[in-house]
Design an enzyme around this catalytic site. Sequence first.
Site, PDB file in Angstrom:
ATOM      1  N   CYS A 198      79.158  18.230  50.077  1.00  0.00           N
ATOM      2  CA  CYS A 198      79.435  18.305  48.640  1.00  0.00           C
ATOM      3  C   CYS A 198      78.406  19.233  48.007  1.00  0.00           C
ATOM      4  O   CYS A 198      77.388  19.555  48.623  1.00  0.00           O
ATOM      5  CB  CYS A 198      79.389  16.916  48.002  1.00  0.00           C
ATOM      6  SG  CYS A 198      77.778  16.104  48.054  1.00  0.00           S
ATOM      7  N   PRO A 199      78.633  19.680  46.779  1.00  0.00           N
ATOM      8  CA  PRO A 199      77.740  20.651  46.158  1.00  0.00           C
ATOM      9  C   PRO A 199      76.290  20.215  46.103  1.00  0.00           C
ATOM     10  O   PRO A 199      75.388  21.003  46.353  1.00  0.00           O
ATOM     11  CB  PRO A 199      78.329  20.812  44.743  1.00  0.00           C
ATOM     12  CG  PRO A 199      79.769  20.520  44.927  1.00  0.00           C
ATOM     13  CD  PRO A 199      79.832  19.434  45.956  1.00  0.00           C
TER      14      PRO A 199
END
Length: 667
Positions: free
Chosen positions: A12-13
């Site tokens: 995920c970011p």
Amino acid sequence: MAKFDIIAATGCPTGIAHTFMAKEALEKAAAERGLTIKVETHGQVGVENELTKGEIAGAKAVVVAADKDVQAERFAGKPMVSVGVSKALSVEAAGKLIDRALAAKGDDTVAAAADVEDEVEEKESIGHIIYKHLMNGVSHMLVFVVAGGVLTAVSFLWGITSFDSTAADYNTFAAMLKIIGGIAMNLMVPVLSAYIAESIGKRPALVPGFVAGMIAIQGLPVNADTGMIDAGGAGVGFGFLGGIVGGFLAGYVILLLEKVFAGLPKNLDGLKAIFLYPLFSTAIVGLVMLGISGPMAAINTAMMDFLKGLSASGAVVLGLAIGCMCAFDMGGPVNKAAYVTGTAMLTEALAAGVGTDTYNFGTNFMAAVSAACIVPPLITTFAVVVGKKYFSQEDHDAGVVNLILGCTHITEGAIPFMTKNIWPVMPIMMLGSSIASILTIMFNVHDPAPHGGFLVLPVVENGPLWVLAILIGAVVGGILFVAFKKYDFEKNQKAAPAANSVEAPKAAAVEAPKSEAADFVKVENVFVAEDFASRDEALSFVSNQAVKAGIAGDADAVMNAFLAREAEGTTGMMEGFAIPHAKSDAITEAAVIVVKDESGVTGWDTMDGAPVNVAIALLIPGAQAGTTHLKILSKVAEALMDEDFRATVKGSTDAAEIAKTINARLV
């Protein structure tokens, strides 16, 4: 070398929560299906549990659940499903991804059974591809923002102007912290741009990506006297938005150049990488970025004016927008849009300097965003403590942990609670976050740090009021959450007696009651001194014993069911254990048959290559394939992770003891 049925990559970011929640969900879903899995995580600390070439080559299928670049090209040619990380946060969702990945292997009979809608989703949408590239840049950028922003904020502890050598509160150490923090913050846009480009065009795109980001900061230099383009002049930067445009431009220019230079001889690959790509891409991207600097600066200014216009409409309007965005998907694209906008505003605020209108607006905006992100996990903590009896023990434990996550600005811990009841939990979370944001703006709170939660309280202006705003939002949301869970609990309690009386016969046919779990393994169905020449001989023995025991009516049908499952993927585990399972209409009742072979069954493909000494065979009626089957399989898989369980079952020659040990784990 161990082989795995499924390999996966998650990312995920921020690389903090979603990455590892998806990993856990995938592992549990694989265990429920009797599959082995290895999950590689792309977190903030880097790649962990990295997949080897051999593991990739030996896997049956691949699941990619990521919003950043995880080098998916490594899996070329393998059956694969690629989705955003939010699509794999629950065991149910992760299980569907595994099923789709296996269906993608080209077996027409399996693929035909896959849901048509899911088949369409297997192809990555253009929107997700763009989002993935963007988030690759954001994930690399955030660490610069956090480090630079917090260091800059800490420098204010010595005084608002302590970095200024002409000011009365000047401090040398504070000035150095401000310099370091400023440098880190200034790298935000170039890093964002470079790693968006890298996600698209790989390593060659880094050079034009960094250049595009620097141009986005500086703008087109113009001589103030002549009005002409002048390298010594000054330009108007177009910041964060320009970095995004520059990153995509640089990445796709590299892809274009790869096609243009594709006809060059192979022995010139080195020349392309070190000379042609960086030279031509930097020139093209640089000229385009300078050419669009005017319009981009105007768009950037208009965007900032729009946000300030929301503020002029009142704290309620701006706070409601921030709160709803942050709590809508709690770490997903909408949340990230709000957070990244906050960091962009904060960057401009710190550059403008303390006391300016830009500084006041940017730090107030950041405080509102942080408050909105902190509230959802705290809502769950309040709810599981106040309304404990309405939550499962698992939810209660997760809610308590969310106290720590929330206080440190990690929103994702609230996601499992929302996914169970999107309505009305999502609106409750959005309301709580909005209240905190609105009050933060009204209380004139200023947060010069982009992350850290309550850890950065010493540098937050009007910090106590900020905490109060967050607590009010959390308590209001928590009360509403408890009220919903109480209503849901009481509704289920009232429905339970009627359901038991009307549905009892049907339920008995579908799933064995929990109280009867102890009967799954009968002593007479435990065989401790067998000697099998092969896997098929062992399975044939189990099939025939099932008929003798009245568990099944057709030994051949049961045997075929066992073999069909083995064809999908071996049920051999590790340390001498196997969990074969057959689902067939020929089976009349759910049962477990255990066979032991002290010398070991060879030819049974296992994770560690060792022969099978203990086979715990599951026999499930066809009607119970999605219920009892998965529950028993999950319980057995969990039990095999317990060293004491393995030692007892493997070491005992007492059928009664083995039956008792296994039954205890099926309750």
